[in-house]
Enzyme design. Sequence first.
Site, PDB file in Angstrom:
ATOM      1  N   LYS A  17      31.121  83.445 -22.090  1.00 18.76           N
ATOM      2  CA  LYS A  17      31.028  82.811 -23.274  1.00 18.76           C
ATOM      3  C   LYS A  17      30.521  83.560 -24.437  1.00 18.76           C
ATOM      4  O   LYS A  17      29.811  84.496 -24.358  1.00 18.76           O
ATOM      5  CB  LYS A  17      30.219  81.537 -23.224  1.00 18.76           C
ATOM      6  CG  LYS A  17      28.801  81.495 -22.900  1.00 18.76           C
ATOM      7  CD  LYS A  17      27.828  81.964 -23.854  1.00 18.76           C
ATOM      8  CE  LYS A  17      26.443  82.117 -23.240  1.00 18.76           C
ATOM      9  NZ  LYS A  17      25.506  82.443 -24.521  1.00 18.76           N
ATOM     10  N   SER A 114      25.384  82.488 -15.384  1.00 22.00           N
ATOM     11  CA  SER A 114      25.913  80.994 -15.471  1.00 22.00           C
ATOM     12  C   SER A 114      27.128  80.835 -15.089  1.00 22.00           C
ATOM     13  O   SER A 114      27.364  79.740 -14.329  1.00 22.00           O
ATOM     14  CB  SER A 114      25.651  80.659 -16.896  1.00 22.00           C
ATOM     15  OG  SER A 114      24.204  80.814 -17.171  1.00 22.00           O
ATOM     16  N   ASP A 147      23.050  77.369 -19.588  1.00 17.05           N
ATOM     17  CA  ASP A 147      24.326  77.699 -19.920  1.00 17.05           C
ATOM     18  C   ASP A 147      25.272  77.273 -18.917  1.00 17.05           C
ATOM     19  O   ASP A 147      26.398  77.445 -19.263  1.00 17.05           O
ATOM     20  CB  ASP A 147      24.303  79.435 -20.061  1.00 17.05           C
ATOM     21  CG  ASP A 147      23.745  79.864 -21.556  1.00 17.05           C
ATOM     22  OD1 ASP A 147      23.642  78.707 -22.540  1.00 17.05           O
ATOM     23  OD2 ASP A 147      23.452  80.882 -21.699  1.00 17.05           O
TER      24      ASP A 147
END
Length: 313
Positions: A17, A114, A147
């Site tokens: 991300k 994550s 996350d």
Amino acid sequence: MNLSAVPDRVRVRAPGKINLFLEVGSVQDDGYHDVASVYQAVSLYEDLIATPADDFTVRVVDESGQVVPGVPSDDRNLALRAARMVAREVGYLGGVHLDIRKSVPVAGGMGGGSADAAAALVACDALWGAGLTSPALQEMAARLGADVPFSLLGGSAVGTGRGDRLSPALGRARFDWVVVADDGGLATPAVYAELDRLREARRPDIAPEPGPPEVDPVVLQALRSGSPDLLAGSLRNDLHDAACSLRPDLCDLLDRTSELGALAGLVSGSGPTLAFLAADADSARGIEHALSAAGHRARHVSGPVAGAKVVSR
């Protein structure tokens, strides 16, 4: 748990991300910070294969198949902790072996660990035929780290609180990025500690706003409209100064943003990975080529993409 439906192996992909917006509030009594963030999942993936085993083990390799140094293979590994969590939740008495092929930089501010944890939750649920609901997986994800819930959700989303209270952001238009990885990872706690130090030293210049952090609505407008130019003007990361304080070379490269032809550049999360926003795919390929020619590990990615999902059984 439907053991009759248990496959021999399950492969899951989970994305890294970019934080398009990150406002960090004051440090709390417990040492943590409330944040307001806008996440976007991008097409840089972690691949995880889960197979039945007598115990809980993990092997982590890079894209060339070499073992990744510095990634723990014991219960400090977030994916392994996720697998044990699913086993406890469903009463599974066996184990699992996790093979992880990493593309997301280690300690790079793109949520690779994550993503591994989210992939392990989804893989073990499928491998053991557990049939856990999405809310149940999200609740376990939140216990693993701030996350991890977004790695399950994917797309674009607003995160508040510790970043784990998520609301999907409207808009599915494609945005093109070039991410620049770095071998010298930055530990997230160290970056937040540096932010607190800088805020104390420079008050009131960079002190946080009073009240809870909030997302700039222009970011959400940019996502809805699909405008890279509008998004470029609203990107923000409160950890920028702290990451650059620990790694001044990051700012040196960001100073070349316009020279590279990018609309904007920022530190991704807690760094040291950098993300450059491009006008379109062709522009992104040009930026990727220029950075690669200069010796950087650059990759063209796009977002938003889906969260952790099974790709084969």
